[in-house]
Write a protein that holds these residues in place. Structure first.
Motif, short mmCIF file in Angstrom:
data_model
loop_
_atom_site.label_atom_id
_atom_site.label_comp_id
_atom_site.label_asym_id
_atom_site.label_seq_id
_atom_site.Cartn_x
_atom_site.Cartn_y
_atom_site.Cartn_z
N LEU A 57 -68.05 15.75 -98.60
CA LEU A 57 -68.70 14.66 -97.88
C LEU A 57 -69.40 15.15 -96.61
O LEU A 57 -70.21 14.44 -96.03
CB LEU A 57 -67.68 13.58 -97.52
CG LEU A 57 -67.16 12.75 -98.70
CD1 LEU A 57 -66.09 11.78 -98.23
CD2 LEU A 57 -68.29 12.01 -99.39
N THR A 58 -69.08 16.37 -96.21
CA THR A 58 -69.75 16.96 -95.05
C THR A 58 -71.03 17.70 -95.44
O THR A 58 -71.70 18.28 -94.57
CB THR A 58 -68.80 17.94 -94.35
OG1 THR A 58 -68.33 18.90 -95.31
CG2 THR A 58 -67.61 17.21 -93.73
N SER A 59 -71.39 17.67 -96.72
CA SER A 59 -72.58 18.39 -97.20
C SER A 59 -73.85 17.60 -96.91
O SER A 59 -73.97 16.42 -97.27
CB SER A 59 -72.47 18.64 -98.70
OG SER A 59 -73.74 18.95 -99.26
N ARG A 60 -74.81 18.25 -96.29
CA ARG A 60 -76.09 17.60 -96.03
C ARG A 60 -76.81 17.29 -97.34
O ARG A 60 -77.42 16.22 -97.49
CB ARG A 60 -76.96 18.49 -95.13
CG ARG A 60 -78.24 17.80 -94.68
CD ARG A 60 -79.08 18.72 -93.79
NE ARG A 60 -80.27 18.02 -93.34
CZ ARG A 60 -81.34 18.63 -92.85
NH1 ARG A 60 -81.37 19.94 -92.76
NH2 ARG A 60 -82.39 17.93 -92.47
N ALA A 61 -76.75 18.23 -98.29
CA ALA A 61 -77.44 18.02 -99.57
C ALA A 61 -76.90 16.78 -100.28
O ALA A 61 -77.67 15.97 -100.82
CB ALA A 61 -77.29 19.25 -100.46
N GLN A 62 -75.59 16.61 -100.28
CA GLN A 62 -75.01 15.46 -100.96
C GLN A 62 -75.39 14.16 -100.27
O GLN A 62 -75.70 13.15 -100.91
CB GLN A 62 -73.49 15.62 -101.01
CG GLN A 62 -72.79 14.58 -101.88
CD GLN A 62 -71.77 13.82 -101.09
OE1 GLN A 62 -72.11 12.98 -100.27
NE2 GLN A 62 -70.50 14.11 -101.33
N ARG A 63 -75.38 14.18 -98.93
CA ARG A 63 -75.80 12.98 -98.20
C ARG A 63 -77.24 12.61 -98.53
O ARG A 63 -77.56 11.44 -98.78
CB ARG A 63 -75.65 13.20 -96.69
CG ARG A 63 -76.26 12.08 -95.85
CD ARG A 63 -76.06 12.29 -94.37
NE ARG A 63 -76.65 13.50 -93.86
CZ ARG A 63 -77.95 13.64 -93.55
NH1 ARG A 63 -78.79 12.63 -93.71
NH2 ARG A 63 -78.41 14.78 -93.06
N LEU A 64 -78.12 13.59 -98.55
CA LEU A 64 -79.52 13.32 -98.86
C LEU A 64 -79.68 12.79 -100.28
O LEU A 64 -80.51 11.90 -100.53
CB LEU A 64 -80.36 14.59 -98.68
CG LEU A 64 -80.50 15.08 -97.23
CD1 LEU A 64 -81.11 16.48 -97.20
CD2 LEU A 64 -81.35 14.11 -96.41
N ALA A 65 -78.89 13.30 -101.22
CA ALA A 65 -78.97 12.82 -102.60
C ALA A 65 -78.54 11.35 -102.68
O ALA A 65 -79.15 10.55 -103.41
CB ALA A 65 -78.11 13.69 -103.51
N ARG A 66 -77.51 10.99 -101.93
CA ARG A 66 -77.09 9.59 -101.93
C ARG A 66 -78.12 8.70 -101.23
O ARG A 66 -78.37 7.57 -101.66
CB ARG A 66 -75.72 9.45 -101.27
CG ARG A 66 -74.58 9.98 -102.13
CD ARG A 66 -73.21 9.69 -101.53
NE ARG A 66 -72.93 10.52 -100.37
CZ ARG A 66 -72.93 10.12 -99.11
NH1 ARG A 66 -73.20 8.84 -98.83
NH2 ARG A 66 -72.64 10.94 -98.13
N GLU A 67 -78.71 9.20 -100.17
CA GLU A 67 -79.76 8.44 -99.51
C GLU A 67 -80.96 8.23 -100.43
O GLU A 67 -81.59 7.17 -100.41
CB GLU A 67 -80.18 9.16 -98.22
CG GLU A 67 -79.09 9.11 -97.15
CD GLU A 67 -79.37 10.00 -95.95
OE1 GLU A 67 -78.61 9.92 -94.97
OE2 GLU A 67 -80.34 10.77 -95.99
N ALA A 68 -81.25 9.23 -101.26
CA ALA A 68 -82.33 9.08 -102.23
C ALA A 68 -82.03 7.96 -103.22
O ALA A 68 -82.93 7.18 -103.59
CB ALA A 68 -82.56 10.40 -102.98
N LEU A 69 -80.78 7.85 -103.65
CA LEU A 69 -80.40 6.75 -104.54
C LEU A 69 -80.63 5.41 -103.86
O LEU A 69 -81.12 4.46 -104.48
CB LEU A 69 -78.92 6.87 -104.92
CG LEU A 69 -78.54 7.94 -105.94
CD1 LEU A 69 -77.03 7.99 -106.11
CD2 LEU A 69 -79.20 7.66 -107.28
N PHE A 70 -80.29 5.33 -102.58
CA PHE A 70 -80.50 4.10 -101.84
C PHE A 70 -81.99 3.74 -101.79
O PHE A 70 -82.37 2.57 -102.00
CB PHE A 70 -79.95 4.24 -100.42
CG PHE A 70 -80.31 3.10 -99.52
CD1 PHE A 70 -79.57 1.93 -99.54
CD2 PHE A 70 -81.40 3.17 -98.68
CE1 PHE A 70 -79.91 0.86 -98.72
CE2 PHE A 70 -81.75 2.12 -97.86
CZ PHE A 70 -81.00 0.95 -97.88
N LEU A 71 -82.83 4.72 -101.52
CA LEU A 71 -84.26 4.45 -101.39
C LEU A 71 -84.88 3.98 -102.70
O LEU A 71 -85.92 3.31 -102.70
CB LEU A 71 -84.99 5.70 -100.87
CG LEU A 71 -84.65 6.09 -99.43
CD1 LEU A 71 -85.34 7.40 -99.07
CD2 LEU A 71 -85.05 4.99 -98.45
N LEU A 72 -84.24 4.30 -103.84
CA LEU A 72 -84.76 3.82 -105.13
C LEU A 72 -84.79 2.30 -105.20
O LEU A 72 -85.64 1.73 -105.89
CB LEU A 72 -83.89 4.36 -106.28
CG LEU A 72 -83.96 5.85 -106.60
CD1 LEU A 72 -82.99 6.18 -107.72
CD2 LEU A 72 -85.38 6.26 -106.99
#
Length: 344
Positions: free
Chosen positions: A310-325
């Protein structure tokens, strides 16, 4: 002056580098703090497109887009809270009602932060929030399914529909009060940090002088539709942030494709007739989402097992991408996006 050299772009970059990026993973888990909002207020970014006469910067749309890219790529939750503010500012800028003189200055100068509660209008003719005359003002009843920034916003711009098919927008204090009750904050797969709640309206009364806009739904809807047809800047900001986690050899071809889609998206956004070339706008929007998915997936792959933390920047960005969909999604944009994904 080029957009990149604009003082607000410089301020956005400084805010991102000094505060938002270093704190982004903590904010993702703990929530957007009031100190982040205070920093945004001080930056002048809340008045980016507000009239100079009211304390804003009156900057062109290109500056708003670039600052949005920077903020979204740095901390999407903070971006999402503050991006709500620009719709009330633009609504007041176009309003000729008394509330303009009371609120436009404080909003333009960043003294107050506003949220918005109007996306439910897109479900019309279903009416989740009804408005009717009562005394010298208006009574609101119903449910606002999504409201972002609860506990951070000072005011909110609330919309509903009258029995005669008018949409009415009015400002209220963003707090529990008679006739307005917020749910507990929602736990979401992404952007829980943005403090999203639902609002229950049971006889919320607002005076006439709180009204910022009153017009027929059919007159309001085309402008709202135009805003949803285009690829938003947050898509490009989060994609760029993901590409920064790749080595240059792997990032370069994706960065070139992203620049091309961004150029076409913004050219369409600047087209003088907002609803022309709708199919092209939707196609470019879908292409932008595809590049966002590719960029964030590549960042996760490059990070390997560390990307599951959960501290991974890549994982956070991937979840944010899902939100933006799904952010700002309408039936029209959903259909077009699904068509692009499935080829049918």
């Amino acid at each position: 002056m080029t957009t990149s050299a604009h003082p607000l772009v410089t301020r956005a970059r400084r805010l991102a580098a000094e505060l938002l990026v270093p704190e982004a993973e903590r904010v993702d888990q703990e929530g957007v703090p009031a100190s982040h909002i205070a920093a945004v207020k001080r930056s002048g970014l809340l008045g980016v497109v507000a009239p100079v006469a009211y304390g804003g910067s009156g900057a062109p749309p290109a500056v708003l887009r670039q600052t949005a890219e920077i903020l979204a790529g740095a901390c999407c939750a903070t971006w999402f809270v503050q991006t709500q503010h620009h719709t009330p500012v633009q609504t007041l800028t176009q309003s000729e009602l008394p509330v303009r003189e009371r609120l436009l200055g404080p909003l333009a100068r960043g003294e107050l932060l506003s949220g918005v509660a109007y996306a439910h209008l897109r479900s019309y003719p279903r009416v989740p929030v009804r408005v009717r005359r009562e005394g010298g003002g208006w009574r609101f009843d119903g449910t606002v399914p999504w409201y972002t920034g609860w506990g951070l916003n000072d005011v909110l711009l609330l919309a509903g529909v009258t029995d005669t098919g008018e949409v009415l927008f009015a400002f209220a204090e963003a707090r529990d009060q008679p006739g307005l009750r917020a749910s507990a904050p929602m736990r979401l797969a992404a952007l829980t940090a943005a403090r999203t709640v639902s609002l229950e309206l049971a006889g919320l009364w607002l005076p006439e002088e709180a009204v910022a806009l009153r017009t027929r739904y059919e007159r309001w809807a085309p402008g709202d539709r135009a805003r949803t047809l285009n690829a938003g800047p947050a898509i490009f900001g989060v994609a760029e942030a993901a590409l920064s986690l790749l080595d240059e050899e792997r990032a370069a071809p994706l960065r070139a494709r992203l620049a091309d889609v961004r150029r076409r998206a913004y050219a369409l956004a600047d087209h003088p007739v907002p609803l022309e070339r709708a199919e092209e706008r939707l196609a470019v929007r879908a292409q932008a989402y595809e590049l966002l998915r590719t960029a964030t997936t590549a960042a996760v792959v490059a990070g390997g097992g560390r990307s599951m933390a959960l501290t991974s920047r890549a994982q956070r960005l991937a979840r944010e991408a899902l939100f933006l969909l799904v952010q700002g999604q309408t039936a029209e944009t959903r259909t077009a996006h699904l068509r692009a994904l499935t080829g049918s």
